[in-house]
Design a protein around this motif. Structure first.
Motif, PDB file in Angstrom:
ATOM      1  N   GLU A  44       0.839  -1.191   0.000  1.00 35.42           N
ATOM      2  CA  GLU A  44       0.000   0.000   0.000  1.00 35.42           C
ATOM      3  C   GLU A  44       0.877   1.245   0.000  1.00 35.42           C
ATOM      4  O   GLU A  44       1.829   1.348   0.773  1.00 35.42           O
ATOM      5  N   ASN A  45       0.535   2.181  -0.877  1.00 28.29           N
ATOM      6  CA  ASN A  45       1.197   3.486  -0.891  1.00 28.29           C
ATOM      7  C   ASN A  45       0.274   4.450  -0.162  1.00 28.29           C
ATOM      8  O   ASN A  45      -0.758   4.859  -0.699  1.00 28.29           O
ATOM      9  N   THR A  46       0.633   4.811   1.049  1.00 31.83           N
ATOM     10  CA  THR A  46      -0.204   5.697   1.860  1.00 31.83           C
ATOM     11  C   THR A  46       0.093   7.167   1.579  1.00 31.83           C
ATOM     12  O   THR A  46      -0.588   8.044   2.103  1.00 31.83           O
ATOM     13  N   GLY A  47       1.090   7.436   0.730  1.00 29.36           N
ATOM     14  CA  GLY A  47       1.497   8.806   0.453  1.00 29.36           C
ATOM     15  C   GLY A  47       0.691   9.459  -0.653  1.00 29.36           C
ATOM     16  O   GLY A  47      -0.191   8.845  -1.263  1.00 29.36           O
ATOM     17  N   ASP A  48       1.036  10.708  -0.915  1.00 31.01           N
ATOM     18  CA  ASP A  48       0.356  11.513  -1.930  1.00 31.01           C
ATOM     19  C   ASP A  48       1.066  11.495  -3.274  1.00 31.01           C
ATOM     20  O   ASP A  48       0.597  12.117  -4.225  1.00 31.01           O
ATOM     21  N   GLU A  49       2.187  10.801  -3.352  1.00 25.66           N
ATOM     22  CA  GLU A  49       2.956  10.707  -4.592  1.00 25.66           C
ATOM     23  C   GLU A  49       3.142   9.244  -4.972  1.00 25.66           C
ATOM     24  O   GLU A  49       3.253   8.392  -4.096  1.00 25.66           O
ATOM     25  N   PRO A  50       3.195   8.938  -6.276  1.00 21.99           N
ATOM     26  CA  PRO A  50       3.484   7.562  -6.671  1.00 21.99           C
ATOM     27  C   PRO A  50       4.878   7.155  -6.203  1.00 21.99           C
ATOM     28  O   PRO A  50       5.769   7.997  -6.091  1.00 21.99           O
ATOM     29  N   GLN A  51       5.052   5.881  -5.922  1.00 22.02           N
ATOM     30  CA  GLN A  51       6.350   5.324  -5.549  1.00 22.02           C
ATOM     31  C   GLN A  51       6.713   4.280  -6.605  1.00 22.02           C
ATOM     32  O   GLN A  51       5.842   3.555  -7.086  1.00 22.02           O
ATOM     33  N   ILE A  52       7.982   4.192  -6.949  1.00 20.35           N
ATOM     34  CA  ILE A  52       8.416   3.280  -7.999  1.00 20.35           C
ATOM     35  C   ILE A  52       9.363   2.232  -7.413  1.00 20.35           C
ATOM     36  O   ILE A  52      10.420   2.571  -6.876  1.00 20.35           O
ATOM     37  N   LEU A  53       8.964   0.965  -7.518  1.00 13.18           N
ATOM     38  CA  LEU A  53       9.818  -0.142  -7.105  1.00 13.18           C
ATOM     39  C   LEU A  53      10.752  -0.478  -8.255  1.00 13.18           C
ATOM     40  O   LEU A  53      10.315  -0.580  -9.409  1.00 13.18           O
ATOM     41  N   VAL A  54      12.044  -0.664  -7.948  1.00 11.83           N
ATOM     42  CA  VAL A  54      13.018  -0.976  -8.994  1.00 11.83           C
ATOM     43  C   VAL A  54      13.794  -2.261  -8.724  1.00 11.83           C
ATOM     44  O   VAL A  54      14.626  -2.664  -9.530  1.00 11.83           O
ATOM     45  N   GLY A  55      13.522  -2.917  -7.592  1.00 11.53           N
ATOM     46  CA  GLY A  55      14.230  -4.147  -7.303  1.00 11.53           C
ATOM     47  C   GLY A  55      13.779  -4.771  -6.001  1.00 11.53           C
ATOM     48  O   GLY A  55      12.938  -4.220  -5.285  1.00 11.53           O
ATOM     49  N   ALA A  56      14.358  -5.926  -5.710  1.00 12.19           N
ATOM     50  CA  ALA A  56      14.026  -6.665  -4.497  1.00 12.19           C
ATOM     51  C   ALA A  56      15.224  -7.530  -4.133  1.00 12.19           C
ATOM     52  O   ALA A  56      16.118  -7.756  -4.955  1.00 12.19           O
ATOM     53  N   GLY A  57      15.215  -8.038  -2.908  1.00 12.46           N
ATOM     54  CA  GLY A  57      16.309  -8.897  -2.494  1.00 12.46           C
ATOM     55  C   GLY A  57      16.028  -9.601  -1.185  1.00 12.46           C
ATOM     56  O   GLY A  57      15.022  -9.348  -0.522  1.00 12.46           O
ATOM     57  N   SER A  58      16.938 -10.500  -0.819  1.00 13.59           N
ATOM     58  CA  SER A  58      16.846 -11.251   0.427  1.00 13.59           C
ATOM     59  C   SER A  58      18.147 -12.014   0.623  1.00 13.59           C
ATOM     60  O   SER A  58      18.820 -12.359  -0.365  1.00 13.59           O
ATOM     61  N   ASP A  59      18.463 -12.297   1.873  1.00 21.55           N
ATOM     62  CA  ASP A  59      19.653 -13.102   2.128  1.00 21.55           C
ATOM     63  C   ASP A  59      19.348 -14.600   2.061  1.00 21.55           C
ATOM     64  O   ASP A  59      20.230 -15.417   2.275  1.00 21.55           O
ATOM     65  N   ILE A  60      18.108 -14.981   1.741  1.00 22.82           N
ATOM     66  CA  ILE A  60      17.749 -16.406   1.637  1.00 22.82           C
ATOM     67  C   ILE A  60      18.017 -16.979   0.252  1.00 22.82           C
ATOM     68  O   ILE A  60      17.901 -18.180   0.050  1.00 22.82           O
ATOM     69  N   ALA A  61      18.344 -16.095  -0.722  1.00 21.76           N
ATOM     70  CA  ALA A  61      18.476 -16.557  -2.102  1.00 21.76           C
ATOM     71  C   ALA A  61      19.548 -15.769  -2.846  1.00 21.76           C
ATOM     72  O   ALA A  61      19.949 -14.683  -2.435  1.00 21.76           O
ATOM     73  N   VAL A  79       7.130 -12.193 -16.889  1.00 15.79           N
ATOM     74  CA  VAL A  79       8.004 -11.118 -17.341  1.00 15.79           C
ATOM     75  C   VAL A  79       8.684 -10.458 -16.146  1.00 15.79           C
ATOM     76  O   VAL A  79       8.022 -10.131 -15.152  1.00 15.79           O
ATOM     77  N   HIS A  80       9.993 -10.261 -16.251  1.00 15.38           N
ATOM     78  CA  HIS A  80      10.753  -9.534 -15.227  1.00 15.38           C
ATOM     79  C   HIS A  80      10.500  -8.038 -15.415  1.00 15.38           C
ATOM     80  O   HIS A  80      10.653  -7.506 -16.512  1.00 15.38           O
ATOM     81  N   LEU A  81      10.089  -7.362 -14.336  1.00 18.40           N
ATOM     82  CA  LEU A  81       9.839  -5.922 -14.386  1.00 18.40           C
ATOM     83  C   LEU A  81      11.038  -5.178 -13.813  1.00 18.40           C
ATOM     84  O   LEU A  81      11.495  -5.489 -12.712  1.00 18.40           O
ATOM     85  N   THR A  82      11.523  -4.179 -14.534  1.00 13.90           N
ATOM     86  CA  THR A  82      12.618  -3.358 -14.022  1.00 13.90           C
ATOM     87  C   THR A  82      12.094  -2.224 -13.158  1.00 13.90           C
ATOM     88  O   THR A  82      12.866  -1.619 -12.415  1.00 13.90           O
ATOM     89  N   GLU A  83      10.811  -1.940 -13.272  1.00  5.93           N
ATOM     90  CA  GLU A  83      10.179  -0.989 -12.359  1.00  5.93           C
ATOM     91  C   GLU A  83       8.676  -1.233 -12.314  1.00  5.93           C
ATOM     92  O   GLU A  83       8.087  -1.733 -13.257  1.00  5.93           O
ATOM     93  N   LEU A  84       8.104  -0.888 -11.166  1.00  6.34           N
ATOM     94  CA  LEU A  84       6.666  -1.024 -10.958  1.00  6.34           C
ATOM     95  C   LEU A  84       6.184   0.188 -10.176  1.00  6.34           C
ATOM     96  O   LEU A  84       6.675   0.445  -9.074  1.00  6.34           O
ATOM     97  N   VAL A  85       5.249   0.930 -10.757  1.00  3.31           N
ATOM     98  CA  VAL A  85       4.716   2.123 -10.116  1.00  3.31           C
ATOM     99  C   VAL A  85       3.597   1.728  -9.157  1.00  3.31           C
ATOM    100  O   VAL A  85       2.671   1.014  -9.535  1.00  3.31           O
ATOM    101  N   ILE A  86       3.711   2.202  -7.908  1.00  8.49           N
ATOM    102  CA  ILE A  86       2.648   2.031  -6.923  1.00  8.49           C
ATOM    103  C   ILE A  86       1.973   3.402  -6.810  1.00  8.49           C
ATOM    104  O   ILE A  86       2.542   4.325  -6.210  1.00  8.49           O
ATOM    105  N   PRO A  87       0.790   3.577  -7.407  1.00 10.64           N
ATOM    106  CA  PRO A  87       0.143   4.891  -7.395  1.00 10.64           C
ATOM    107  C   PRO A  87      -0.175   5.366  -5.972  1.00 10.64           C
ATOM    108  O   PRO A  87      -0.362   4.556  -5.058  1.00 10.64           O
ATOM    109  N   ALA A  88      -0.241   6.677  -5.820  1.00 10.33           N
ATOM    110  CA  ALA A  88      -0.578   7.273  -4.528  1.00 10.33           C
ATOM    111  C   ALA A  88      -1.929   6.766  -4.051  1.00 10.33           C
ATOM    112  O   ALA A  88      -2.862   6.591  -4.846  1.00 10.33           O
ATOM    113  N   LYS A  89      -2.013   6.469  -2.754  1.00 12.03           N
ATOM    114  CA  LYS A  89      -3.259   6.059  -2.094  1.00 12.03           C
ATOM    115  C   LYS A  89      -3.843   4.770  -2.661  1.00 12.03           C
ATOM    116  O   LYS A  89      -5.044   4.554  -2.589  1.00 12.03           O
TER     117      LYS A  89
END
Length: 137
Positions: A44-61, A79-89
């Motif tokens: 959930e994006n609780t902010g007033d601006e979109p947030q953009i995800l550009v990656g992920a990670g973990s020490d399990i893999a 499909v591998h996404l290089t970015e994903l926009v999470i719209p505001a609210k």
């Protein structure tokens, strides 16, 4: 003046980070010997601006990527996404057959009920850390 500037910067970073909230996170438990798995959750994006995800990670893999299933010519394709926009609210669901995290090259076998740490990386440089429960599909 310097102290006020540092405080303002710290509050800005905290507020950016606090805008993205991960809920109900799970990592799929697969049969022994499977080197890859998937992660699902709500973000959930609780902010007033979109947030953009550009990656992920973990020490399990070895690596973690943001993926999406799409239908092309009557074939489901991942499909591998290089970015994903999470719209505001808004809230985006990471579910089987849609957006999900692909977790490649598990370092150790997962155990049902285990909790694992994952993170998402934003374009602004924020690292959103969260815990996911390992569960059967």
């Amino acid at each position: 003046m310097r102290r006020s500037l540092m405080l303002a910067m710290a509050l800005f970073v905290f507020n950016c980070h606090a805008q993205l909230v991960v809920k109900s996170a799970q990592v799929r438990l697969l049969p022994p010997g499977m080197p890859n798995t998937a992660g699902y959750f709500q973000i959930e994006n609780t902010g007033d601006e979109p947030q953009i995800l550009v990656g992920a990670g973990s020490d399990i893999a070895r690596s973690v990527e943001i993926h999406e299933h799409i239908m092309t010519a009557e074939t489901m394709k991942m499909v591998h996404l290089t970015e994903l926009v999470i719209p505001a609210k808004e809230t985006i669901q990471f579910t089987p057959g849609g957006y999900h995290l692909m977790i490649f090259g598990l370092i150790n076998p997962l155990v049902e009920g285990q909790s694992v740490k994952l993170y998402l990386q934003t374009q602004a440089g924020e690292k959103i850390e969260f815990v996911a429960d390992v569960a059967r599909p």
